[in-house]
Design an enzyme around this catalytic site. Sequence first.
Site, short mmCIF file in Angstrom:
data_model
loop_
_atom_site.label_atom_id
_atom_site.label_comp_id
_atom_site.label_asym_id
_atom_site.label_seq_id
_atom_site.Cartn_x
_atom_site.Cartn_y
_atom_site.Cartn_z
N GLU A 77 0.90 -1.32 -0.14
CA GLU A 77 -0.07 -0.04 -0.10
C GLU A 77 0.82 1.10 0.03
O GLU A 77 0.74 2.06 0.73
CB GLU A 77 -1.02 -0.05 1.21
CG GLU A 77 -1.82 -1.22 1.31
CD GLU A 77 -2.79 -1.20 2.48
OE1 GLU A 77 -2.88 -0.47 3.29
OE2 GLU A 77 -3.73 -2.16 2.17
N ASN A 94 1.91 -5.30 -3.19
CA ASN A 94 0.71 -5.61 -2.94
C ASN A 94 0.11 -4.24 -2.67
O ASN A 94 0.32 -3.40 -1.87
CB ASN A 94 0.76 -6.57 -1.39
CG ASN A 94 -0.77 -7.14 -1.22
OD1 ASN A 94 -1.21 -7.54 -2.16
ND2 ASN A 94 -1.37 -6.81 -0.40
N HIS A 133 -10.33 -5.46 -2.53
CA HIS A 133 -11.41 -5.42 -1.75
C HIS A 133 -12.55 -4.65 -2.42
O HIS A 133 -12.42 -3.37 -2.59
CB HIS A 133 -11.03 -4.65 -0.56
CG HIS A 133 -9.87 -5.34 0.19
ND1 HIS A 133 -10.05 -6.81 1.11
CD2 HIS A 133 -8.61 -5.21 0.37
CE1 HIS A 133 -9.12 -6.99 1.68
NE2 HIS A 133 -8.24 -6.26 1.26
N GLU A 167 -6.37 -10.48 -1.32
CA GLU A 167 -7.34 -10.53 -0.42
C GLU A 167 -8.60 -10.14 -0.65
O GLU A 167 -9.38 -9.38 -0.21
CB GLU A 167 -6.66 -8.95 0.45
CG GLU A 167 -5.20 -9.13 0.78
CD GLU A 167 -4.73 -7.78 1.67
OE1 GLU A 167 -5.79 -7.00 1.94
OE2 GLU A 167 -3.58 -7.75 1.69
N ASP A 219 -12.52 -9.97 -1.30
CA ASP A 219 -13.65 -10.01 -0.62
C ASP A 219 -14.50 -9.02 -1.54
O ASP A 219 -14.23 -7.97 -1.97
CB ASP A 219 -13.75 -9.68 0.85
CG ASP A 219 -12.76 -8.37 1.34
OD1 ASP A 219 -12.58 -7.53 0.55
OD2 ASP A 219 -12.55 -8.42 2.57
C1 XIL Z 1 -6.54 -6.16 8.22
C2 XIL Z 1 -7.00 -7.34 8.95
O1 XIL Z 1 -7.86 -8.06 8.38
C3 XIL Z 1 -7.62 -6.81 10.25
O2 XIL Z 1 -7.74 -7.95 11.23
C4 XIL Z 1 -6.72 -5.48 10.87
O3 XIL Z 1 -7.38 -4.95 12.06
C5 XIL Z 1 -6.30 -4.41 9.83
O4 XIL Z 1 -5.59 -5.13 8.80
N1 XIL Z 1 -5.12 -4.50 3.37
C6 XIL Z 1 -4.07 -5.34 3.79
C7 XIL Z 1 -4.48 -6.15 5.14
O5 XIL Z 1 -3.12 -5.53 3.32
O6 XIL Z 1 -3.27 -6.59 6.00
C8 XIL Z 1 -5.56 -5.67 5.86
O7 XIL Z 1 -5.76 -6.50 6.96
C9 XIL Z 1 -6.78 -5.28 5.17
C10 XIL Z 1 -6.33 -4.58 4.03
#
Ligand code: XIL
Length: 298
Positions: free
Chosen positions: A127, A168, A205, A234, A236
Site C-alpha cells: 500500500e 501488494n 477488496h 485479499e 472480498d
Molecule cells: C486487516 C486485517 O484483516 C484486520 O484484522 C486488521 O485489523 C487490519 O488489517 N489490506 C491489507 C491487510 O493488506 O493486511 C488488511 O488486513 C486489510 C487491508
Amino acid sequence: ETTLGAAAAQSGRYFGTAINSGKLGDSAYTTIANREFNMVTAENEMKIDATEPQQGVFNFTNADRVYNWAVQNGKRVRGHTLAWHSQQPGWMQSLSGSALRQAMINHINGVMAHYKGQLYAWDVVNEAYADSGGGRRDSNLQRTGNDWIEVAFRTARAADPGVKLCYNDYNIDNWTWEKTQGVYNMVRDFKSRGVPIDCVGLQAHFNSGSPYNSNFRTTISSFAALGVDVQITELDIQGASATTYANVVNDCLAVARCNGITTWGVRDSDSWRSGDTPLLFDGNGNKKPAYTSVLNAL
Ligand code: XIL
C-alpha cells in the site's frame, strides 16, 4: 473437484485464505479452512507490529502458529507484510530519516531470516501508493526518500533469494484509475532497471466505493505483460455477488500469469468487514451461492 484448492490446482493455481491465529482453536473454522484452501496468509501475525514489537526484538510466536498450522496441513504460505505505513509498532512510528530507513532494512532482514526458504512469496511492500493522483502515499517510509521501495526489494532478494517478492495494494484493480497506473509505471520501471520484483498482489477488496469493473482482466494482463506474476491477494466482495465472484475467477483464469486467488478470511463472521458479508461461507460455515459460483468457474 469438490474443494476450492483442488479445483484451482487443476490449472496449476492455488486458492488461499487469510488465517487468524486467534481462531485456530475454533474447529468449525479450521475444518473449513483445512478442507478448502491450499495457500495461507497470516491476517495480522507477520506484520511489523507483531514481529518486531520492540526495536531489535523479534517475536514470531503467533506468526509461527499460523505458519505451522498451514504447513502441518500441507499448505503453502504467503508472507504479509514487511514494509507498510500501517500496523507499525510505536517505536517505528516515531522514527524518521536514516534511522527509519535502517530500521526497515533490519526488519526485512530479521523477519526474512526466520522464514528463509520456507515461504512461497512475500508482500515486501504494501500500500505505498496514494488513493488519488497516481503518486506515492505520504508516510514516514516515503519521507525517507523515494527509493525506499526498491531498497526494500533489493534487501529482500538478498535476504532470501528463493522467495517470490511482491508489491501488494488495494484499488489497483480498475485499469482506468490513476493509482493503478502509478503502480503499473513503478513495476515497469523496476523491471527495466533490474530491481528484483516477481509479482504484483491485487488485494481486490470490492465494495460500493471501489466496485469490481470489467476492465479487471485488462489490469491483470497488463501487469503480467511486464513479466511479473499476478495474484489476487485479499479478495472480498461486499454482498458476495455470485456473478461478481465468478467474474473475478474467470479474469484470473484468462491470464496465464495470474496464478492464485486468496479470499480475506473464511466465514463472513471472520471478515475484517463482517457487516459486508463479503466471503464464501456464512457465519454458520455454510457454503454461500458465491462459493458454488467460484467452484464452478475454477
Ligand atoms: C486487516 C486485517 O484483516 C484486520 O484484522 C486488521 O485489523 C487490519 O488489517 N489490506 C491489507 C491487510 O493488506 O493486511 C488488511 O488486513 C486489510 C487491508
